[in-house]
Design a protein around this motif. Structure first.
Motif, mmCIF file in Angstrom:
data_model
loop_
_atom_site.group_PDB
_atom_site.id
_atom_site.type_symbol
_atom_site.label_atom_id
_atom_site.label_comp_id
_atom_site.label_asym_id
_atom_site.label_seq_id
_atom_site.Cartn_x
_atom_site.Cartn_y
_atom_site.Cartn_z
ATOM 1 N N ASN A 53 0.828 -1.210 0.000
ATOM 2 C CA ASN A 53 0.000 0.000 0.000
ATOM 3 C C ASN A 53 0.860 1.256 0.000
ATOM 4 O O ASN A 53 0.570 2.214 -0.725
ATOM 5 C CB ASN A 53 -0.938 0.011 1.210
ATOM 6 N N LEU A 54 1.905 1.278 0.815
ATOM 7 C CA LEU A 54 2.806 2.439 0.852
ATOM 8 C C LEU A 54 3.482 2.644 -0.502
ATOM 9 O O LEU A 54 3.607 3.773 -0.980
ATOM 10 C CB LEU A 54 3.871 2.255 1.935
ATOM 11 N N THR A 55 3.918 1.556 -1.118
ATOM 12 C CA THR A 55 4.588 1.648 -2.414
ATOM 13 C C THR A 55 3.653 2.216 -3.466
ATOM 14 O O THR A 55 3.993 3.173 -4.167
ATOM 15 C CB THR A 55 5.112 0.261 -2.853
ATOM 16 N N PHE A 56 2.463 1.641 -3.587
ATOM 17 C CA PHE A 56 1.538 2.118 -4.612
ATOM 18 C C PHE A 56 1.039 3.531 -4.329
ATOM 19 O O PHE A 56 0.854 4.322 -5.252
ATOM 20 C CB PHE A 56 0.362 1.153 -4.790
ATOM 21 N N ALA A 57 0.856 3.882 -3.066
ATOM 22 C CA ALA A 57 0.442 5.247 -2.729
ATOM 23 C C ALA A 57 1.528 6.236 -3.127
ATOM 24 O O ALA A 57 1.242 7.312 -3.668
ATOM 25 C CB ALA A 57 0.135 5.355 -1.235
ATOM 26 N N LEU A 66 3.741 5.806 -5.486
ATOM 27 C CA LEU A 66 3.835 5.829 -6.948
ATOM 28 C C LEU A 66 2.633 6.496 -7.614
ATOM 29 O O LEU A 66 2.685 6.796 -8.808
ATOM 30 C CB LEU A 66 3.964 4.399 -7.487
ATOM 31 N N ALA A 67 1.583 6.747 -6.855
ATOM 32 C CA ALA A 67 0.365 7.327 -7.429
ATOM 33 C C ALA A 67 0.560 8.768 -7.883
ATOM 34 O O ALA A 67 -0.185 9.251 -8.729
ATOM 35 C CB ALA A 67 -0.782 7.251 -6.412
ATOM 36 N N ASP A 68 1.552 9.438 -7.361
ATOM 37 C CA ASP A 68 1.763 10.849 -7.680
ATOM 38 C C ASP A 68 2.796 11.006 -8.794
ATOM 39 O O ASP A 68 3.899 10.474 -8.698
ATOM 40 C CB ASP A 68 2.241 11.583 -6.427
ATOM 41 N N ARG A 92 8.460 17.207 1.113
ATOM 42 C CA ARG A 92 7.311 16.383 1.520
ATOM 43 C C ARG A 92 7.201 15.151 0.619
ATOM 44 O O ARG A 92 6.922 14.047 1.095
ATOM 45 C CB ARG A 92 6.029 17.205 1.520
ATOM 46 N N HIS A 93 7.409 15.339 -0.684
ATOM 47 C CA HIS A 93 7.390 14.194 -1.605
ATOM 48 C C HIS A 93 8.485 13.194 -1.222
ATOM 49 O O HIS A 93 8.259 11.983 -1.228
ATOM 50 C CB HIS A 93 7.591 14.651 -3.052
ATOM 51 N N LEU A 94 9.662 13.709 -0.886
ATOM 52 C CA LEU A 94 10.763 12.830 -0.498
ATOM 53 C C LEU A 94 10.435 12.056 0.780
ATOM 54 O O LEU A 94 10.792 10.882 0.906
ATOM 55 C CB LEU A 94 12.053 13.634 -0.322
ATOM 56 N N LYS A 95 9.743 12.684 1.710
ATOM 57 C CA LYS A 95 9.355 12.002 2.938
ATOM 58 C C LYS A 95 8.398 10.850 2.648
ATOM 59 O O LYS A 95 8.504 9.778 3.242
ATOM 60 C CB LYS A 95 8.726 12.978 3.929
ATOM 61 N N VAL A 96 7.468 11.056 1.722
ATOM 62 C CA VAL A 96 6.544 9.983 1.324
ATOM 63 C C VAL A 96 7.332 8.831 0.702
ATOM 64 O O VAL A 96 7.109 7.656 1.024
ATOM 65 C CB VAL A 96 5.471 10.509 0.340
ATOM 66 N N LEU A 97 8.259 9.167 -0.188
ATOM 67 C CA LEU A 97 9.076 8.132 -0.837
ATOM 68 C C LEU A 97 9.948 7.398 0.180
ATOM 69 O O LEU A 97 10.112 6.179 0.107
ATOM 70 C CB LEU A 97 9.937 8.756 -1.936
ATOM 71 N N ARG A 100 9.315 7.068 3.461
ATOM 72 C CA ARG A 100 8.431 6.261 4.313
ATOM 73 C C ARG A 100 8.039 4.959 3.604
ATOM 74 O O ARG A 100 7.892 3.914 4.228
ATOM 75 C CB ARG A 100 7.195 7.077 4.694
ATOM 76 N N ALA A 101 7.905 5.019 2.272
ATOM 77 C CA ALA A 101 7.564 3.831 1.486
ATOM 78 C C ALA A 101 8.791 2.950 1.235
ATOM 79 O O ALA A 101 8.660 1.871 0.656
ATOM 80 C CB ALA A 101 6.939 4.250 0.156
ATOM 81 N N GLY A 102 9.958 3.412 1.645
ATOM 82 C CA GLY A 102 11.174 2.636 1.447
ATOM 83 C C GLY A 102 11.726 2.706 0.039
ATOM 84 O O GLY A 102 12.598 1.928 -0.333
ATOM 85 N N LEU A 103 11.223 3.644 -0.762
ATOM 86 C CA LEU A 103 11.651 3.759 -2.158
ATOM 87 C C LEU A 103 12.917 4.585 -2.327
ATOM 88 O O LEU A 103 13.559 4.516 -3.376
ATOM 89 C CB LEU A 103 10.523 4.362 -3.000
ATOM 90 N N ILE A 104 13.251 5.376 -1.312
ATOM 91 C CA ILE A 104 14.507 6.131 -1.340
ATOM 92 C C ILE A 104 15.175 6.042 0.018
ATOM 93 O O ILE A 104 14.525 5.725 1.028
ATOM 94 C CB ILE A 104 14.317 7.620 -1.727
ATOM 95 N N VAL A 105 16.460 6.306 0.016
ATOM 96 C CA VAL A 105 17.245 6.406 1.242
ATOM 97 C C VAL A 105 17.908 7.766 1.211
ATOM 98 O O VAL A 105 18.440 8.183 0.170
ATOM 99 C CB VAL A 105 18.311 5.288 1.298
#
Length: 110
Positions: free
Chosen positions: A7-11, A13-15, A48-53, A55-60
């Protein structure tokens, strides 16, 4: 993959902005300022976008002096692709069975 992570990943990626950020990070790490260049939004909005990414584990994000470069973390993307491919295989198998059924019934009607 736990549903929460999916869910975090797809959320994330939704933006479209976040997808663009990930595309840029696929080329190499970058700072908030570097990531903000192509967008007409504020630095806090990019953060804020980076924080979402993140939190989803898509970036470090790391710290180097006053810089906080971000880099892509592809594992959640791989897991999302695996989930999608599994659903795709299921639907392709169903469509193949439907096609076979229709062909058999079509031959019987003649």
């Amino acid at each position: 993959m736990p549903n929460d992570q999916l869910n975090l990943t797809f959320a994330a990626l939704a933006d479209p902005t976040r997808r663009s950020i990930l595309s840029r990070l696929a080329e190499g790490e970058a700072t908030v300022n570097e990531l903000a260049v192509p967008f007409s939004v504020s630095l806090p909005a990019i953060s804020r976008h980076l924080k979402v990414l993140e939190r989803a584990g898509l970036i470090v994000r790391s710290r180097e002096a006053q810089w906080r470069p971000s880099r892509l973390q592809a594992d959640p993307l791989d897991e999302a692709v695996e989930w999608i491919e599994s659903r795709k295989r299921t639907w392709e198998a169903r469509m193949d069975r439907l096609d076979a059924h229709l062909r058999r019934n079509g031959d019987q009607d003649e």
